[in-house]
Design a protein around this motif. Structure first.
Motif, PDB file in Angstrom:
ATOM      1  N   TRP A  22       0.843  -1.181   0.000  1.00 23.49           N
ATOM      2  CA  TRP A  22       0.000   0.000   0.000  1.00 23.49           C
ATOM      3  C   TRP A  22       0.884   1.237   0.000  1.00 23.49           C
ATOM      4  O   TRP A  22       2.078   1.159   0.302  1.00 23.49           O
ATOM      5  N   SER A  23       0.329   2.367  -0.320  1.00 22.30           N
ATOM      6  CA  SER A  23       1.109   3.597  -0.415  1.00 22.30           C
ATOM      7  C   SER A  23       1.755   4.001   0.904  1.00 22.30           C
ATOM      8  O   SER A  23       2.740   4.736   0.912  1.00 22.30           O
ATOM      9  N   ASP A  24       1.226   3.508   2.026  1.00 21.34           N
ATOM     10  CA  ASP A  24       1.828   3.822   3.324  1.00 21.34           C
ATOM     11  C   ASP A  24       2.893   2.814   3.722  1.00 21.34           C
ATOM     12  O   ASP A  24       3.412   2.859   4.847  1.00 21.34           O
ATOM     13  N   GLY A  25       3.224   1.892   2.807  1.00 23.83           N
ATOM     14  CA  GLY A  25       4.274   0.914   3.063  1.00 23.83           C
ATOM     15  C   GLY A  25       3.795  -0.404   3.635  1.00 23.83           C
ATOM     16  O   GLY A  25       4.574  -1.361   3.733  1.00 23.83           O
ATOM     17  N   THR A  26       2.523  -0.497   4.003  1.00 24.22           N
ATOM     18  CA  THR A  26       1.977  -1.741   4.538  1.00 24.22           C
ATOM     19  C   THR A  26       1.879  -2.785   3.422  1.00 24.22           C
ATOM     20  O   THR A  26       1.372  -2.484   2.341  1.00 24.22           O
ATOM     21  N   PRO A  27       2.364  -4.006   3.665  1.00 25.80           N
ATOM     22  CA  PRO A  27       2.270  -5.040   2.623  1.00 25.80           C
ATOM     23  C   PRO A  27       0.820  -5.348   2.258  1.00 25.80           C
ATOM     24  O   PRO A  27      -0.075  -5.319   3.110  1.00 25.80           O
ATOM     25  N   ILE A  28       0.586  -5.611   0.985  1.00 19.39           N
ATOM     26  CA  ILE A  28      -0.725  -6.077   0.516  1.00 19.39           C
ATOM     27  C   ILE A  28      -0.726  -7.590   0.627  1.00 19.39           C
ATOM     28  O   ILE A  28       0.116  -8.271   0.031  1.00 19.39           O
ATOM     29  N   THR A  29      -1.653  -8.119   1.404  1.00 20.89           N
ATOM     30  CA  THR A  29      -1.632  -9.546   1.728  1.00 20.89           C
ATOM     31  C   THR A  29      -2.954 -10.224   1.401  1.00 20.89           C
ATOM     32  O   THR A  29      -3.931  -9.576   0.993  1.00 20.89           O
ATOM     33  N   ALA A  30      -2.961 -11.529   1.647  1.00 19.98           N
ATOM     34  CA  ALA A  30      -4.170 -12.320   1.440  1.00 19.98           C
ATOM     35  C   ALA A  30      -5.324 -11.805   2.289  1.00 19.98           C
ATOM     36  O   ALA A  30      -6.491 -11.898   1.884  1.00 19.98           O
ATOM     37  N   ASP A  31      -5.016 -11.237   3.456  1.00 19.72           N
ATOM     38  CA  ASP A  31      -6.080 -10.713   4.316  1.00 19.72           C
ATOM     39  C   ASP A  31      -6.847  -9.585   3.632  1.00 19.72           C
ATOM     40  O   ASP A  31      -8.055  -9.435   3.840  1.00 19.72           O
ATOM     41  N   ASP A  32      -6.162  -8.774   2.829  1.00 18.85           N
ATOM     42  CA  ASP A  32      -6.838  -7.701   2.107  1.00 18.85           C
ATOM     43  C   ASP A  32      -7.804  -8.262   1.069  1.00 18.85           C
ATOM     44  O   ASP A  32      -8.902  -7.736   0.871  1.00 18.85           O
ATOM     45  N   VAL A  33      -7.388  -9.337   0.403  1.00 20.56           N
ATOM     46  CA  VAL A  33      -8.246  -9.969  -0.599  1.00 20.56           C
ATOM     47  C   VAL A  33      -9.473 -10.574   0.069  1.00 20.56           C
ATOM     48  O   VAL A  33     -10.617 -10.363  -0.374  1.00 20.56           O
ATOM     49  N   VAL A  34      -9.268 -11.315   1.152  1.00 15.84           N
ATOM     50  CA  VAL A  34     -10.378 -11.936   1.873  1.00 15.84           C
ATOM     51  C   VAL A  34     -11.335 -10.863   2.388  1.00 15.84           C
ATOM     52  O   VAL A  34     -12.564 -10.992   2.289  1.00 15.84           O
ATOM     53  N   PHE A  35     -10.780  -9.778   2.928  1.00 12.03           N
ATOM     54  CA  PHE A  35     -11.587  -8.668   3.454  1.00 12.03           C
ATOM     55  C   PHE A  35     -12.440  -8.045   2.354  1.00 12.03           C
ATOM     56  O   PHE A  35     -13.646  -7.793   2.549  1.00 12.03           O
ATOM     57  N   THR A  36     -11.854  -7.827   1.192  1.00  8.88           N
ATOM     58  CA  THR A  36     -12.593  -7.190   0.091  1.00  8.88           C
ATOM     59  C   THR A  36     -13.746  -8.061  -0.386  1.00  8.88           C
ATOM     60  O   THR A  36     -14.859  -7.571  -0.609  1.00  8.88           O
ATOM     61  N   PHE A  37     -13.511  -9.356  -0.541  1.00 11.39           N
ATOM     62  CA  PHE A  37     -14.590 -10.246  -0.972  1.00 11.39           C
ATOM     63  C   PHE A  37     -15.689 -10.316   0.081  1.00 11.39           C
ATOM     64  O   PHE A  37     -16.875 -10.419  -0.255  1.00 11.39           O
ATOM     65  N   LEU A  38     -15.313 -10.239   1.360  1.00 10.69           N
ATOM     66  CA  LEU A  38     -16.316 -10.241   2.424  1.00 10.69           C
ATOM     67  C   LEU A  38     -17.196  -8.990   2.327  1.00 10.69           C
ATOM     68  O   LEU A  38     -18.415  -9.061   2.508  1.00 10.69           O
ATOM     69  N   LEU A  39     -16.576  -7.847   2.015  1.00 11.38           N
ATOM     70  CA  LEU A  39     -17.366  -6.629   1.868  1.00 11.38           C
ATOM     71  C   LEU A  39     -18.398  -6.780   0.759  1.00 11.38           C
ATOM     72  O   LEU A  39     -19.559  -6.394   0.918  1.00 11.38           O
TER      73      LEU A  39
END
Length: 553
Positions: free
Chosen positions: A121-138
């Motif tokens: 992410w732009s703030d340096g946080t790694p983009i991970t599987a949790d982001d993908v799972v979170f987005t599909f849950l939304l």
């Protein structure tokens, strides 16, 4: 679709998106974009700024919230500059990794997504599987109430595409490790379909930023109008959905710092494109978001400061027929026989495109060249109407024909079509509306005929066709043989078998006419010669946007 991509099953969202527009269209004021003139105010930039690249589009944006994706290409491409998809189609019609390195399957039900370990992410946080799972849950959360994207096909969702209220997971979306996600579908789905729906159109969102926002607030969340954390090459800095979206470079973009620091998505009318390309007020027009007028093609080609690119002919000018309102198949057949498509193509479009029946254009891998388009036959049309009238059809019935007001070329053609059909005894009233209203009308079913430029993804026509040819789709049409043929395209990798099944679909479309392809457009894109490494095409234009460069500025 070509303009819309829409094109896709996300058209299910049309009514909800239209209702949500007011909540999501708040104009933000940014001191870095102070206007020096009225024209600058309309463009979302100072007219004296020369280092801004202006992308001309001819449809208003319904939203810049990724959870309100409406299937239009202008929304898809604008939001994808900010939040990346897993994959994107390049100009060679190949899926190219964006956040994902690869997506694979062995059984067409369990799909393994391998994320790029370098993605941050732009703030340096790694983009991970949790982001993908979170987005599909939304997407699957009833508190948010988004629809479409075929979420209902994922294991763990109901027929409506939702999980239970308050659910904290979708059983079919599982993080296997930090950079691997498995998504399981309820039934077989071809890999190209999976990549096109979920890979291209679900934009991954930052869990660490949004996890504590009440889900019911996310559709109207102002943060999306000026997000502070992004994965793509640009931040949104200012929004006026009817006029512009201004963007500022994400210097921490993991694929490379953008060379162009400021982009502007500039909403104009099609009639303004030629003049503003000439003056340099617009730097780029992409084929599916900016509709250069057919009558301006030669003039655009003649501009010394512009390079023109011919787009692949895959965008249809589709005319959808509401089969629940025009129930007599003979009337629908008469409409098809009564449209002189070859003359429209030759005389009005100067031969730039092709005529086909159904949904498949010649550039796609599943096109069957043996299909002969239905010919113009006004005598046949008149005979069919006479037969229908003898069986009780009321020839005085007026049919509403909705057309995108932003597509000025087709608004003229629609009037021509209505006049010719009128000579046969059909009473057609053309009603021009903006693209948001058009999509809302399509979703509500309050139309008889409705036309829109629609890009059926050549690598995945299934997604659009299976929804459009359904009781819930725009045509309100369903045929079991068509449905079975479409299902079989998802269960085989044999291209000849897939072509065979799509031929069954095309045959039924020719006979029962729930949709008419008026023509397939070979649209042009254009780019100012001061902009290097930018090649407008139907697909892939913005994949390398971070490598675009201004010269002789």
């Amino acid at each position: 679709m070509k303009k819309t991509r829409k094109i896709f099953i996300v058209a299910l969202c049309a009514v909800i998106f239209a209702l949500s527009l007011a909540a999501c269209s708040k104009k933000n004021v940014n001191s870095n974009n102070s206007e020096s003139s009225d024209e600058g105010s309309k463009n979302g930039q100072s007219s004296s700024v020369k280092d801004i690249v202006n992308i001309g589009v001819t449809d208003n944006l319904s939203s810049v919230n990724p959870l309100l994706m409406d299937g239009t290409e202008v929304v898809k491409y604008t939001t994808s500059l900010v939040f990346l998809p897993l994959v994107e189609l390049n100009r060679n019609l190949e899926f190219e990794g964006m956040l994902a390195k690869e997506i694979t399957t062995e059984d067409n039900r369990n799909f393994i997504i391998k994320l790029d370990e370098n993605a941050v992410w732009s703030d340096g946080t790694p983009i991970t599987a949790d982001d993908v799972v979170f987005t599909f849950l939304l997407w699957a959360s009833p508190e948010i109430g988004s629809t479409g994207m075929s979420i209902e096909k994922i294991e763990g969702t109901g027929d409506n595409g939702y999980v239970e209220p308050g659910a904290d997971s979708v059983s079919g979306v599982v993080a296997l490790d930090e950079h691997t996600v498995r998504i399981t579908t309820k039934s077989e789905m071809a890999l190209h379909t999976f990549q096109n729906i979920y890979g291209r159109y679900i934009l991954i969102l930052p869990k660490h930023v949004l996890k504590d926002v009440p889900r019911e607030n996310l559709l109207s969340y102002d943060w999306f109008n000026a997000p502070t954390v992004v994965s793509g090459p640009y931040f949104i800095k200012d929004v006026d959905l009817n006029h512009y979206v201004t963007l500022e470079a994400n210097d921490n973009y993991f694929k490379g710092e953008p060379k162009i620091k400021n982009l502007n998505i500039k909403v104009v009318t099609a009639s303004q494109l030629l003049a503003q390309l000439k003056t340099g007020e617009i730097d780029l027009v992409q084929q599916t978001t900016g509709a250069i007028l057919q009558e301006d093609y030669d003039s655009v080609r003649a501009l010394d400061n512009i390079t023109v690119y011919d787009g692949t002919p895959i965008t249809h000018q589709s005319i959808f027929i509401n089969t629940e309102r025009i129930t007599d198949v003979r009337v629908r057949q008469a409409i098809l026989y009564g449209i002189d498509r070859e003359t429209i193509l030759k005389d009005l479009l100067k031969g730039r495109g092709e005529v086909v029946d159904g949904f498949l254009a010649s550039a796609g891998p599943f096109y069957d060249e043996s299909v002969v388009p239905t010919p113009y036959d006004p005598e046949k049309a008149a005979q069919l109407l006479k037969e229908a009238e003898a069986d009780g059809w009321d020839k005085s019935t007026q049919y509403t024909f909705y057309v995108n007001s932003g597509d000025t070329t087709f608004t003229q053609i629609a009037s021509f079509i209505a006049a010719k059909l009128g000579e046969l005894g059909l009473n057609i009233k053309v009603n021009t509306v903006d693209i948001s209203s058009l999509l809302s009308t399509a979703g509500s079913g309050e139309f008889d005929l409705l036309a829109v430029q629609y890009t059926y993804a050549p690598v995945d026509p299934y997604t659009d066709i299976s929804w459009l040819l359904s009781k819930g789709g725009w045509t309100r049409y369903y045929n079991e043989q068509v449905a079975n043929a479409l299902d079989l395209t998802q269960k085989t990798g044999d291209i000849n078998e897939i072509i065979k099944q799509y031929r069954i679909v095309t045959d039924h479309v020719q006979q029962e006419v729930p949709v008419i392809s008026a023509y397939v457009i070979s649209a042009i894109g254009a780019v100012n010669n001061r902009l290097k490494n930018a090649v407008p095409d139907v697909y892939g234009t913005f994949i390398n946007v971070h490598e675009w460069e201004l010269v002789n500025n």
